[in-house]
Design a protein around this motif. Sequence first.
Motif, PDB file in Angstrom:
ATOM      1  N   SER A 376       0.712  -1.164  -0.118  1.00 55.65           N
ATOM      2  CA  SER A 376       0.025  -0.017   0.016  1.00 55.65           C
ATOM      3  C   SER A 376       0.778   1.362  -0.047  1.00 55.65           C
ATOM      4  N   TYR A 377       0.372   2.163  -0.458  1.00 57.34           N
ATOM      5  CA  TYR A 377       1.296   3.431  -0.600  1.00 57.34           C
ATOM      6  C   TYR A 377       1.146   4.432   0.772  1.00 57.34           C
ATOM      7  N   PHE A 384       5.729   2.406  -1.262  1.00 65.85           N
ATOM      8  CA  PHE A 384       4.820   1.306  -1.223  1.00 65.85           C
ATOM      9  C   PHE A 384       5.609   0.332  -0.319  1.00 65.85           C
ATOM     10  N   ASN A 421       6.782  11.932  -3.330  1.00 66.24           N
ATOM     11  CA  ASN A 421       5.422  12.428  -3.496  1.00 66.24           C
ATOM     12  C   ASN A 421       5.025  13.207  -4.614  1.00 66.24           C
ATOM     13  N   ARG A 685      -2.644   8.716  -2.423  1.00 67.76           N
ATOM     14  CA  ARG A 685      -2.834   7.277  -2.046  1.00 67.76           C
ATOM     15  C   ARG A 685      -3.928   6.657  -3.033  1.00 67.76           C
ATOM     16  N   ARG A 688      -2.575   6.752  -6.712  1.00 64.39           N
ATOM     17  CA  ARG A 688      -1.759   5.342  -6.927  1.00 64.39           C
ATOM     18  C   ARG A 688      -2.060   4.105  -6.953  1.00 64.39           C
ATOM     19  N   GLU A 689      -3.173   3.918  -5.957  1.00 63.66           N
ATOM     20  CA  GLU A 689      -3.665   2.781  -5.848  1.00 63.66           C
ATOM     21  C   GLU A 689      -4.846   2.108  -6.674  1.00 63.66           C
TER      22      GLU A 689
END
Length: 892
Positions: A376-377, A384, A421, A685, A688-689
């Motif tokens: 997870s981010y 990650f 980031n 997050r 990215r996810e």
Amino acid sequence: MDIRQAIGFITGKAAKHPYPEHMQDARKIAADGIVLLKNEGDLLPLAEKELALFGAGAVDTIVCGSGSGYVMAPYTINVMQGLENAGIQITSKNWLKRYQEASKKANKEDKTLSKLDRSWSGLSILIDDIEVTDADIKESSSAKTALYVVRRNAGENHDRRAKKGDYYLSDREMDNIKKIAASFEHTIIVLNTCVIDANFIGEIEGIDAALLLGQAGMEAGNALADILTGKSSPSGHLTDTWAKNYQDNPASATFGSNDGNNLQEDYVEDIFVGYRYFDSFGVEPLYPFGYGLSYGKPEYELVEIAADWKEVTLKVKVKNVGPIRSRFVAQVYVSTPNGKLCKPYQELKAYGKTKALAAGEAEELTLKIPTESLASYDMETAAFIMEAGDYLIRLGSDSKNTAVAALLCLDATARLRQVSNQLQADREMDVLTTPQACIERVQKETAEARNQAESGNLKMIQLSAADCQTVDGAAKPVEKRVSGKGNAKATFIDVVEKRVPMADFVDSLDEEVLFRLVAGAADEVPHSVPKRTNRKYKPVGGPTSSGSTTALYVDSLGIPNWKVTDGPAGCHLPFMGVTGYPVGMVLAQTWDNDLSDLMGSGIGKELEAYSHSIILGPGMNIHRDPLGGRAFEYFSEDPLLSGKMAAAMTIGVQKTPGAGVSIKHFATNNQEEDRTRENNTVTERALREIYLRGFEICVREADPKTVMTSYNCLNGTHTSSSYELITNVLRGEWGFRGLVMTDWGSKSQKHLDLAAGNDLIMGGYRSQFLKVAVHGTPAEFADNGYVREQEFKVYGGFFKNVVEFWNAFEPDAQGPDWVATTVAPGVELSDQVQKKIEEGIATVTENADGSKTVTYRGYNRGQYLDMEDVKTCATRTLEQLADSVSYRLMTK
């Protein structure tokens, strides 16, 4: 315009199809994408050869969306035709005839849609169902079974509405279905729709079976008949969660116009999209993500599991314990431990589909999960991470029907990839976090799995954080263009054949050429240069489509025009012989990467046949909410499924030398209304996810030739102008090597686009505007006090565009600078001046001689575009042209 296309506009008939076998591929894909939702008493496959057929979708079957996603195929098979082709006798002829007459009358009398709207965008007047009368029931009564087709369309520029006749059944539809279900021994519902309120399937007594046909392409009717008659067993699975109540969807309260504000979308649901929300918050769906029935019955067994820091490998045995030959999908979900970061209950991490298995037959699938996908981010550390604890590996047929099959144990937190980031939210939000009930549920299941594993009844594997080597995934510096020596005799052919370096050729071109290389041909200003070639080259022809790069330098410099067409359900070339494949949602419902490859391969061949190099697709934004107007065109609410489908299609298209895709819309184009102006605020997050993940999978696995940015703003910046999105993430982190283009007519500032690495402005842009940006040219005024305006044809002449010559001056009521023009006595001011006065931008002063001075406030930007950015973008455009269908055609 291509002569075949011109004939089509006159006659209404499409040209001969170059690959007729593709149409049968479309039928196979459609059949595999149909989802069986209900089948009480094993009514299906049909034993009878007689049906009473009702519902608007029976004859007005929607086979694709409207707008750019529309595909005008040589023919379409509606549901009625498909059933008749399969030898089924239809008993409700009078009702169908009356409906057809009513629909034809409404479209004939309509004055709102032009011929262009109908042929280019696929728009038509879609009337509500007509009443099913007692006489209709009596006429049809020789059939024991009735089939009712609910029809909906969706398309570009408009989102759907949570109202009757759209997300909900109309009153007429509801009355008709109730009457039919009460009148026939059996009733089947077919949803020729995207996600709608489908509660009626379980609530109305007498509905025995239901299928989701979706917008299944030109062979939709035949594909449905294949499923109904048992020629094919249904093997489609949903790519979205279907809610019991629309309000159960996590973004429903604020999505689009639901809260009265189309311009600002706060993604407060964060990572809890679709089933991630329903599963985590204990909201019971009507149909879960991944759901789909079959005429067979699957039995799943995890045979073997192995793991290292590269991947987790599972060998899954799937057996058909049912009576009918069928295909099955094995889905693997993982529950990860809650720790520093909140986690959803489970996430899809792998899937695979079997061949058609006979009764009692089994197949072993090998499924691989990249270990990093279990991470997870962490926004705090920009990494990650996999947190210490037990990871539950779940196996089954949908998100609600899985069982823990293995346990992966991690002894300490591991950092798998270190990035930096990017794209941080532009405003604070109170986002959802995992509810305590979900955490406790996972903890309980983990304890049970531990007990089973320790007793030898569950497979368990170990990973040690000490063995994990952190990958440096931070944005790598994108290589700057190296200046060349210039070569006034060089041609583009010399570059492609490696006689002259690209940099030398680019540095030999004057700025007027370079400006035109970074913009499409729409709004183009004529320009010529001395001929450098020794032979005659002609512009690439072919049918009119979505756009092209410049054709001004084909003969003089050997630079071909690069033709692109809309998609992604087939080439958007009206009146040409093209295949209308199932839309993205139906394709993804196959859960079959090979079929996505097959569709892509067909599209690639058709691109070449019609002298086009790029299809604008696949579309791969996330289904954030079921009312999204383009959900039909996109794949799923899940990024893994979206990414894998897109990668397979990309590989298929790009098997044809010179053909390519433009994956779109990068990124967060999740609503259609006000899409050119609205801003999406999303945590890094969630980006990215969820929202970038599918794009990342496609880029890393399939190397698409191009990416199209979206209209919207993301965290306060137009996506096409986002250096972090395009250069840092797409190119610097993911290693994208291709070209980035804008969507057509985006409202971004083009100098910012080019500076961000958005190489090509589509469908076109006036070269003067780039020139004034480089040189800081002042505004140009007309005699009427407003800036000079000019109208140009775009989209191959189908539409017109008006441009205003503000040049280096940017009008703004808050601006510190000003510019003025004088209007001669007796000359009437433009209405546009009055509009600017109302906006607080302009003021008008009466002069003693009767003239008027119009003063505009704003920003004098001076020179605001670096010529080196133009050269870099032009280089990337030329690199794509070098490996294109266009170049091959020009030089053959």
